[in-house]
Scaffold this motif. Structure first.
Motif, mmCIF file in Angstrom:
data_model
loop_
_atom_site.group_PDB
_atom_site.id
_atom_site.type_symbol
_atom_site.label_atom_id
_atom_site.label_comp_id
_atom_site.label_asym_id
_atom_site.label_seq_id
_atom_site.Cartn_x
_atom_site.Cartn_y
_atom_site.Cartn_z
ATOM 1 N N LEU A 111 0.827 -1.208 0.000
ATOM 2 C CA LEU A 111 0.000 0.000 0.000
ATOM 3 C C LEU A 111 0.861 1.258 0.000
ATOM 4 O O LEU A 111 0.461 2.297 -0.520
ATOM 5 N N VAL A 112 2.039 1.177 0.604
ATOM 6 C CA VAL A 112 2.984 2.295 0.617
ATOM 7 C C VAL A 112 4.300 1.816 0.008
ATOM 8 O O VAL A 112 4.478 0.640 -0.284
ATOM 9 N N LEU A 432 -4.208 9.592 -0.864
ATOM 10 C CA LEU A 432 -4.653 9.285 0.491
ATOM 11 C C LEU A 432 -4.611 7.781 0.724
ATOM 12 O O LEU A 432 -5.201 7.004 -0.036
ATOM 13 N N VAL A 433 -3.875 7.361 1.780
ATOM 14 C CA VAL A 433 -3.762 5.932 2.080
ATOM 15 C C VAL A 433 -4.280 5.573 3.468
ATOM 16 O O VAL A 433 -4.420 4.384 3.783
ATOM 17 N N ALA A 434 -4.570 6.568 4.298
ATOM 18 C CA ALA A 434 -5.145 6.283 5.616
ATOM 19 C C ALA A 434 -5.898 7.507 6.112
ATOM 20 O O ALA A 434 -5.494 8.653 5.861
ATOM 21 N N ARG A 435 -6.985 7.240 6.825
ATOM 22 C CA ARG A 435 -7.793 8.312 7.408
ATOM 23 C C ARG A 435 -8.269 7.862 8.780
ATOM 24 O O ARG A 435 -8.848 6.782 8.923
ATOM 25 N N GLU A 436 -7.995 8.679 9.794
ATOM 26 C CA GLU A 436 -8.420 8.401 11.175
ATOM 27 C C GLU A 436 -8.027 6.998 11.629
ATOM 28 O O GLU A 436 -8.816 6.262 12.214
ATOM 29 N N GLY A 437 -6.780 6.628 11.318
ATOM 30 C CA GLY A 437 -6.253 5.365 11.796
ATOM 31 C C GLY A 437 -6.666 4.149 11.002
ATOM 32 O O GLY A 437 -6.350 3.015 11.402
ATOM 33 N N GLU A 438 -7.341 4.341 9.860
ATOM 34 C CA GLU A 438 -7.769 3.213 9.036
ATOM 35 C C GLU A 438 -7.162 3.323 7.642
ATOM 36 O O GLU A 438 -7.265 4.375 7.000
ATOM 37 N N PRO A 439 -6.518 2.265 7.152
ATOM 38 C CA PRO A 439 -5.981 2.303 5.785
ATOM 39 C C PRO A 439 -7.110 2.370 4.765
ATOM 40 O O PRO A 439 -8.135 1.702 4.911
ATOM 41 N N VAL A 440 -6.926 3.199 3.721
ATOM 42 C CA VAL A 440 -7.968 3.374 2.710
ATOM 43 C C VAL A 440 -7.422 3.226 1.290
ATOM 44 O O VAL A 440 -8.198 3.219 0.335
ATOM 45 N N GLY A 441 -6.127 3.114 1.116
ATOM 46 C CA GLY A 441 -5.553 3.042 -0.219
ATOM 47 C C GLY A 441 -5.652 1.655 -0.819
ATOM 48 O O GLY A 441 -6.160 0.706 -0.214
ATOM 49 N N SER A 442 -5.139 1.532 -2.034
ATOM 50 C CA SER A 442 -5.204 0.281 -2.787
ATOM 51 C C SER A 442 -3.913 -0.507 -2.644
ATOM 52 O O SER A 442 -2.816 0.051 -2.803
ATOM 53 N N SER A 443 -4.043 -1.797 -2.394
ATOM 54 C CA SER A 443 -2.868 -2.663 -2.376
ATOM 55 C C SER A 443 -2.266 -2.722 -3.771
ATOM 56 O O SER A 443 -2.977 -2.659 -4.777
ATOM 57 N N GLY A 444 -0.943 -2.827 -3.825
ATOM 58 C CA GLY A 444 -0.252 -2.915 -5.097
ATOM 59 C C GLY A 444 0.176 -1.591 -5.677
ATOM 60 O O GLY A 444 0.735 -1.553 -6.773
ATOM 61 N N ARG A 445 -0.033 -0.493 -4.957
ATOM 62 C CA ARG A 445 0.395 0.816 -5.444
ATOM 63 C C ARG A 445 1.807 1.170 -4.967
ATOM 64 O O ARG A 445 2.416 2.101 -5.482
ATOM 65 N N GLY A 446 2.308 0.456 -3.972
ATOM 66 C CA GLY A 446 3.635 0.756 -3.436
ATOM 67 C C GLY A 446 4.739 0.452 -4.439
ATOM 68 O O GLY A 446 4.636 -0.482 -5.240
ATOM 69 N N ARG A 447 5.812 1.225 -4.400
ATOM 70 C CA ARG A 447 6.926 1.082 -5.331
ATOM 71 C C ARG A 447 8.230 0.818 -4.581
ATOM 72 O O ARG A 447 8.415 1.262 -3.444
ATOM 73 N N LEU A 448 9.135 0.130 -5.265
ATOM 74 C CA LEU A 448 10.488 -0.058 -4.729
ATOM 75 C C LEU A 448 11.228 1.268 -4.748
ATOM 76 O O LEU A 448 11.250 1.969 -5.769
ATOM 77 N N ILE A 449 11.852 1.609 -3.631
ATOM 78 C CA ILE A 449 12.706 2.788 -3.531
ATOM 79 C C ILE A 449 14.150 2.308 -3.499
ATOM 80 O O ILE A 449 14.558 1.572 -2.598
ATOM 81 N N ARG A 450 14.904 2.719 -4.488
ATOM 82 C CA ARG A 450 16.309 2.350 -4.571
ATOM 83 C C ARG A 450 17.157 3.423 -3.905
ATOM 84 O O ARG A 450 16.818 4.607 -3.910
#
Length: 459
Positions: A111-112, A432-450
């Motif tokens: 997600l992140v 937006l990936v979280a609101r008021e302590g609850e995750p709201v984003g989509s799985s699979g959007r996170g990227r590798l950071i080199r």
């Protein structure tokens, strides 16, 4: 645009609007022109997303404990927008091809954003190091005293080196042998600093928390820190001590840096907030290696953090199943605790107690970004950086309870802590990936950071 909040920038906190475009921070200034979408941040703190530089996703290998989906959901809920995963998944991340396989797994679930450490084995070569760094590893991790099971390529702690299926653990000699390649690539090495010879001599059945402390003495940490420092001084190696737990270990690290070692030090919230007395309340949930120690150790670590000898805080997020943590004797309870979701609130609370809440941003954003070659992109609120942003309420409170957590293991060592901040909203690259302590984003959007490492030198 986030309007009217207190933005924690590299120059310190100030009232400012933060404009975002294309997933990046466009501008940070007071009274910016109106944007197409605005969020009222009045009365709130606008923080850079945190980087947890020490997590164990358990993925691949142990999906019943955690995977990248549950790990990053917990991270997002707590304001952590980059996780840096350790390589002791199965198979161990000890080569470029295994690294790429893990990237594919993480990319399908996260997600992140995420980064990955590579593993050093006792048989690792300079070519293995180069392959991992070329693939995108932010650095290499050495688990002193941890062998590799050849049959399934799992890294595990052992005091029985006679097993023919076990490849001997990496040691100080492994580090010294590989140091030239790591130095050439300007890559850090992170080390679990407990000397295995000391641990073998002090091993015993664990019938009480006193046995835990006696079986993992601070002397083991001291010897490992001093050996790592000697290698760093002689070779120029960029060495990271992870999860420092003791006053004696801190003193060894201070001596090492004073003597010229390229040593940086990480500790964890559990070592800054808890003492051995908390075992009566938490039981096996508090079992971890190295262990939570005495009040004098906690106080020394807090002072080391205030002085800057310890420059960053991570969680060593290490979930297990309920059966492994809640239903076994102390001796058989698996060591480790979840923590990624409480990193930011706990560090904000600690920094406020120390008199400067802005220190939390240095510990969990700026310092890990700089150490891992992500600065300029992650860990700061400045034009051009990724729009990883957190709205925190300094007038609210977070009570850490199992019911609020999002890791697959909901019982953590900070359970019961009251932390004087609440995470309201979290954005990863402007989404937006979280609101008021609850995750709201989509799985699979996170990227590798080199990491931004030196290119290989060709001769």
């Amino acid at each position: 645009m986030l309007r009217g909040g207190t933005a924690f920038t590299p120059d310190g906190p100030r009232r400012a609007d933060v404009a975002v475009a294309g997933g990046r921070i466009l501008e940070v200034a007071a009274h910016l022109p109106a944007g197409s979408e605005e969020v009222d941040a009045s009365g709130l703190w606008v923080l850079p997303g945190a980087i947890d530089a020490h997590v164990h996703s358990r993925d691949p290998g142990f999906p019943e404990k955690e995977d990248f989906r549950s790990l990053t959901a917990a991270a997002a809920a707590g304001g952590v927008t980059t996780v840096v995963d350790m390589p002791n998944t199965v198979p161990a991340v000890d080569s470029g091809p295994v690294f790429q396989e893990k990237v594919e797994i993480a990319s399908s679930k996260a997600l992140v954003d995420f980064a990955l450490w590579g593993a050093v084995r006792s048989t690792s070569t300079a070519a293995d190091v180069e392959g991992l760094l070329d693939a995108g590893a932010v650095g290499l991790k050495v688990f002193l005293g941890y062998a590799l099971r050849r049959s399934n390529r799992q890294i595990l702690y052992t005091t029985a080196p006679g097993d023919s299926d076990l490849e001997p653990p990496p040691g100080y000699g492994t580090l010294a042998r590989l140091a030239p390649e790591l130095v050439r690539r300007q890559a850090p090495v992170a080390v679990h600093c407990e000397d295995p010879d000391v641990l073998r001599e002090f091993a015993r059945p664990l019938g009480s928390y006193t046995d835990v402390l006696r079986s993992r003495p601070a002397l083991a940490e001291v010897i490992a820190v001093e050996a790592l420092a000697a290698i760093s001084r002689e070779t120029g190696l960029d060495a990271h001590v992870v999860h420092l737990s003791s006053a004696a270990g801190l003193a060894a690290a201070r001596r090492a840096t004073d003597a010229g070692a390229r040593l940086s030090v990480e500790t964890c919230p559990q070592y800054l907030l808890l003492t051995e007395a908390d075992y009566d309340r938490l039981g096996g949930v508090m079992k971890m290696y190295p262990p939570v120690r005495e009040a004098a150790d906690r106080d020394a670590l807090l002072e080391g953090l205030r002085e800057g000898v310890i420059d960053r805080v991570a969680t060593d997020h290490a979930p297990h199943t309920d059966e492994e943590k809640l239903a076994r004797s102390l001796d058989e309870t698996a060591p480790g605790s979840p923590g990624v979701e409480t990193l930011y609130p706990s560090c904000l609370e600690l920094a406020r107690r120390l008199g400067d809440p802005a220190q939390a941003v240095r510990w969990v954003c700026e310092a890990p970004a700089r150490a891992l070659g992500m600065d300029g992109r992650k860990g700061s609120i400045q034009p051009g950086a990724d729009a990883d942003l957190v709205l925190a309420d300094p007038r609210a409170e977070t009570l850490v309870t199992a019911e609020r957590m999002h890791s697959r293991q909901r019982h953590g060592s900070l359970e019961g802590q009251r932390l004087g901040f609440a995470i309201r909203s979290v954005w990863s690259r402007g989404e937006l990936v979280a609101r008021e302590g609850e995750p709201v984003g989509s799985s699979g959007r996170g990227r590798l950071i080199r990491a931004r490492q030196a290119s290989p030198l060709r001769t």
